[in-house]
Design a protein around this motif. Structure first.
Motif, PDB file in Angstrom:
ATOM      1  N   LYS A 140       0.810  -1.219   0.000  1.00  0.00           N
ATOM      2  CA  LYS A 140       0.000   0.000   0.000  1.00  0.00           C
ATOM      3  C   LYS A 140       0.848   1.277   0.000  1.00  0.00           C
ATOM      4  N   THR A 141       2.151   1.110   0.072  1.00  0.00           N
ATOM      5  CA  THR A 141       3.042   2.276   0.051  1.00  0.00           C
ATOM      6  C   THR A 141       3.011   2.935  -1.328  1.00  0.00           C
ATOM      7  N   ILE A 142       2.997   4.264  -1.339  1.00  0.00           N
ATOM      8  CA  ILE A 142       3.106   5.015  -2.587  1.00  0.00           C
ATOM      9  C   ILE A 142       4.391   5.838  -2.530  1.00  0.00           C
ATOM     10  N   PHE A 143       5.288   5.578  -3.464  1.00  0.00           N
ATOM     11  CA  PHE A 143       6.510   6.361  -3.580  1.00  0.00           C
ATOM     12  C   PHE A 143       6.311   7.428  -4.657  1.00  0.00           C
ATOM     13  N   VAL A 144       6.579   8.683  -4.309  1.00  0.00           N
ATOM     14  CA  VAL A 144       6.637   9.760  -5.299  1.00  0.00           C
ATOM     15  C   VAL A 144       8.113  10.107  -5.445  1.00  0.00           C
ATOM     16  N   ILE A 145       8.663   9.874  -6.639  1.00  0.00           N
ATOM     17  CA  ILE A 145      10.113   9.909  -6.830  1.00  0.00           C
ATOM     18  C   ILE A 145      10.497  10.975  -7.843  1.00  0.00           C
ATOM     19  N   GLU A 146      11.254  11.965  -7.415  1.00  0.00           N
ATOM     20  CA  GLU A 146      11.825  12.901  -8.383  1.00  0.00           C
ATOM     21  C   GLU A 146      13.030  12.233  -9.037  1.00  0.00           C
ATOM     22  N   LEU A 147      13.039  12.188 -10.369  1.00  0.00           N
ATOM     23  CA  LEU A 147      14.086  11.499 -11.115  1.00  0.00           C
ATOM     24  C   LEU A 147      14.787  12.464 -12.072  1.00  0.00           C
ATOM     25  N   SER A 148      16.080  12.634 -11.887  1.00  0.00           N
ATOM     26  CA  SER A 148      16.873  13.492 -12.773  1.00  0.00           C
ATOM     27  C   SER A 148      17.316  12.688 -13.995  1.00  0.00           C
ATOM     28  N   SER A 149      17.805  13.402 -14.991  1.00  0.00           N
ATOM     29  CA  SER A 149      18.320  12.720 -16.182  1.00  0.00           C
ATOM     30  C   SER A 149      19.509  11.838 -15.821  1.00  0.00           C
ATOM     31  N   HIS A 150      20.310  12.268 -14.846  1.00  0.00           N
ATOM     32  CA  HIS A 150      21.471  11.482 -14.426  1.00  0.00           C
ATOM     33  C   HIS A 150      21.047  10.150 -13.815  1.00  0.00           C
ATOM     34  N   LEU A 172      24.061  20.516 -20.872  1.00  0.00           N
ATOM     35  CA  LEU A 172      24.804  20.247 -22.100  1.00  0.00           C
ATOM     36  C   LEU A 172      26.308  20.175 -21.853  1.00  0.00           C
ATOM     37  N   ASP A 173      26.740  20.485 -20.630  1.00  0.00           N
ATOM     38  CA  ASP A 173      28.129  20.248 -20.254  1.00  0.00           C
ATOM     39  C   ASP A 173      28.351  18.798 -19.836  1.00  0.00           C
ATOM     40  N   TYR A 174      27.281  18.084 -19.589  1.00  0.00           N
ATOM     41  CA  TYR A 174      27.328  16.697 -19.100  1.00  0.00           C
ATOM     42  C   TYR A 174      27.056  15.723 -20.241  1.00  0.00           C
ATOM     43  N   TYR A 175      26.078  16.057 -21.080  1.00  0.00           N
ATOM     44  CA  TYR A 175      25.688  15.167 -22.174  1.00  0.00           C
ATOM     45  C   TYR A 175      26.354  15.584 -23.480  1.00  0.00           C
ATOM     46  N   ALA A 176      26.584  14.594 -24.333  1.00  0.00           N
ATOM     47  CA  ALA A 176      27.241  14.858 -25.618  1.00  0.00           C
ATOM     48  C   ALA A 176      26.372  15.721 -26.523  1.00  0.00           C
ATOM     49  N   SER A 177      25.048  15.661 -26.338  1.00  0.00           N
ATOM     50  CA  SER A 177      24.130  16.432 -27.177  1.00  0.00           C
ATOM     51  C   SER A 177      22.790  16.570 -26.468  1.00  0.00           C
ATOM     52  N   TYR A 178      21.949  17.461 -26.986  1.00  0.00           N
ATOM     53  CA  TYR A 178      20.595  17.608 -26.448  1.00  0.00           C
ATOM     54  C   TYR A 178      19.810  16.314 -26.642  1.00  0.00           C
ATOM     55  N   ASP A 179      20.011  15.649 -27.773  1.00  0.00           N
ATOM     56  CA  ASP A 179      19.321  14.376 -28.030  1.00  0.00           C
ATOM     57  C   ASP A 179      19.665  13.341 -26.964  1.00  0.00           C
ATOM     58  N   ALA A 180      20.922  13.330 -26.522  1.00  0.00           N
ATOM     59  CA  ALA A 180      21.325  12.382 -25.473  1.00  0.00           C
ATOM     60  C   ALA A 180      20.609  12.699 -24.168  1.00  0.00           C
ATOM     61  N   TYR A 181      20.444  13.976 -23.882  1.00  0.00           N
ATOM     62  CA  TYR A 181      19.713  14.410 -22.682  1.00  0.00           C
ATOM     63  C   TYR A 181      18.254  13.965 -22.757  1.00  0.00           C
ATOM     64  N   VAL A 182      17.627  14.148 -23.914  1.00  0.00           N
ATOM     65  CA  VAL A 182      16.228  13.737 -24.085  1.00  0.00           C
ATOM     66  C   VAL A 182      16.096  12.225 -23.958  1.00  0.00           C
ATOM     67  N   ALA A 184      17.874  10.246 -22.165  1.00  0.00           N
ATOM     68  CA  ALA A 184      17.952   9.910 -20.736  1.00  0.00           C
ATOM     69  C   ALA A 184      16.603  10.134 -20.064  1.00  0.00           C
ATOM     70  N   LYS A 185      15.977  11.255 -20.336  1.00  0.00           N
ATOM     71  CA  LYS A 185      14.664  11.553 -19.758  1.00  0.00           C
ATOM     72  C   LYS A 185      13.619  10.525 -20.209  1.00  0.00           C
ATOM     73  N   THR A 186      13.690  10.131 -21.470  1.00  0.00           N
ATOM     74  CA  THR A 186      12.709   9.213 -22.039  1.00  0.00           C
ATOM     75  C   THR A 186      12.758   7.838 -21.374  1.00  0.00           C
ATOM     76  N   ASN A 187      13.901   7.501 -20.786  1.00  0.00           N
ATOM     77  CA  ASN A 187      14.034   6.192 -20.138  1.00  0.00           C
ATOM     78  C   ASN A 187      13.028   5.973 -19.018  1.00  0.00           C
ATOM     79  N   ILE A 188      12.409   7.028 -18.529  1.00  0.00           N
ATOM     80  CA  ILE A 188      11.427   6.871 -17.448  1.00  0.00           C
ATOM     81  C   ILE A 188      10.252   5.999 -17.890  1.00  0.00           C
ATOM     82  N   ILE A 189       9.973   5.959 -19.192  1.00  0.00           N
ATOM     83  CA  ILE A 189       8.850   5.147 -19.691  1.00  0.00           C
ATOM     84  C   ILE A 189       9.305   3.960 -20.526  1.00  0.00           C
TER      85      ILE A 189
END
Length: 401
Positions: A140-150, A172-182, A184-189
């Motif tokens: 019955k536990t509900i976790f609300v999790i903030e998830l960064s791209s990292h 953009l100092d961390y990722y090779a490109s904006y597409d790489a950043y997106v 990473a975010k898309t991995n949530i689904i």
């Protein structure tokens, strides 16, 4: 557990999350060898990876580092605190990601859910490591999790409910490109099933459509909160989640009225010498600063901006400033030069918060607003965005005396 392999474990990165991993492993794996390696240990901190069966990567260390790539090629096993958490989960997991608004959306969502459910846990990138909150978990536990791209860049699981907020260029100092950043975010689904849900903003509809789960758009609602100025999208996302859980409109309205906004996010510092001061130190991209200026309106006559240069394009902010009634720009290096370029208003370049606030008091008219909204990271002059925001608040109060 599949995420921990072998007997020799290296925690790579020993900040808040790395320390949480060590506590978790010590409590649950008493017979393994646990060592740590951190950038603070010197340039050779990655030298001995091949001596370990499992490497647990902290979010601040890019997975694309050549030493990690080579370790993986040599059959090394790399995991993260996020992967360990999801492999152990019970109950309902709800992940929140996007470029800005994650913390407020996650906090507000958890606050509303707590009005109906007895075990709601707010964890993740908001500053509360996930592995510290597994004790006593039930179905019955509900976790609300903030998830960064990292945290998402090499995840192997998806939350039961994913909340996708707008995504714009950042890190953009961390990722090779904006597409790489997106990506990473898309991995949530990426690992969702037909039993799961994705709640999404209209600007990321195409991303949401790649989920196998049920798609629920974030929709306009009649709800608002005086203390959450400029947080319309975050409110709408939290309300959409609340409605999914059949929480009544009256409960939602009451929850919005009792929610305390998070610091450094359009935070009202106070009125001093008849000048209103707002702290928006978490605004680390130009889009966030434009959002703040729109939220506060034409009363903003002084803007304090600039900071660490991560390679972002400031054209849209310059264009906006040339149309907005801001009269004075107070600018930090390194991006201050970029922000102020071709902007035809009064500009000052400073290297300390004390100097910035002194100028703000001198040049902001009475009954107007001074806004700190840097559109940049903080690491060249400050420890982090919290340090920057706290220094701003401290100097505003000190210089008001």
């Amino acid at each position: 557990m599949n995420e921990i392999r072998g007997k020799k474990i290296l925690i790579l990165g020993f900040g808040r999350e790395g320390q949480s991993v060590k506590r978790f492993l010590a409590a649950h794996y008493p017979n393994i060898i646990i060592n740590t390696a951190d950038q603070k240990d010197g340039k050779d901190y990655l030298k001995h990876l091949n001596e370990y069966d499992t490497v647990i990567r902290s979010p601040g260390i890019p997975s694309r580092l050549q030493e990690l790539v080579d370790y993986k090629k040599n059959s090394g096993w790399i995991t993260t605190a996020t992967n360990i958490f999801f492999s152990q989960r019970k109950g309902i997991t709800m992940g929140v990601t996007g470029t800005k608004g994650k913390s407020t959306t996650a906090s507000l969502t958890a606050h509303i859910l707590k009005q109906k459910f007895s075990d709601v846990r707010l964890v993740g990138n908001i500053g509360s490591p996930m592995l510290d909150h597994l004790d006593g978990v039930t179905n019955k536990t509900i976790f609300v999790i903030e998830l960064s791209s990292h945290q998402l860049e090499d995840i192997r699981y998806s939350p039961h409910i994913a909340i996708l907020l707008p995504i714009v260029p950042e890190h953009l100092d961390y990722y090779a490109s904006y597409d790489a950043y997106v990506r990473a975010k898309t991995n949530i689904i990426r690992f969702q099933t037909k039993k799961d849900v994705v709640i999404f903003h209209s600007t990321v509809k195409k991303i949401a459509e790649t989920s196998l789960g049920k798609e629920i758009p974030i929709v306009d609602s009649k709800f608002s909160a005086p203390t959450l100025r400029g947080n319309t999208t975050n409110i709408q996302a939290a309300v959409t989640v609340a409605k999914y859980f059949d929480i009544s409109g009256d409960t939602i309205k009451k929850s919005l009225g009792t929610f305390h906004p998070l610091p450094h996010r359009l935070e009202f510092v106070g009125e001093y010498k008849k000048i209103r001061f707002f702290n928006d130190s978490l605004a680390t991209i130009p889009e966030a600063t434009i959002h703040a200026l729109r939220a506060l309106g034409s009363d903003v006559e002084t803007l304090i901006a600039g900071g660490f240069d991560r390679g972002l394009d400031y054209t849209i902010l310059r264009d906006y400033l040339n149309k907005h009634p801001v009269k004075t720009l107070i600018l930090f290096p390194d991006t201050g030069e970029k922000i102020g370029r071709d902007v035809s208003i009064q500009k000052f370049f400073v290297r300390s918060m004390e100097e910035a606030v002194k100028l703000a008091y001198k040049h902001t008219p009475k009954n107007k607003i001074c806004l700190l909204s840097p559109a940049s990271a903080s690491f060249n002059l400050f420890k982090d965005y919290e340090d920057r925001g706290n220094q701003f608040k401290d100097w505003v109060r000190k210089l008001a005396r």
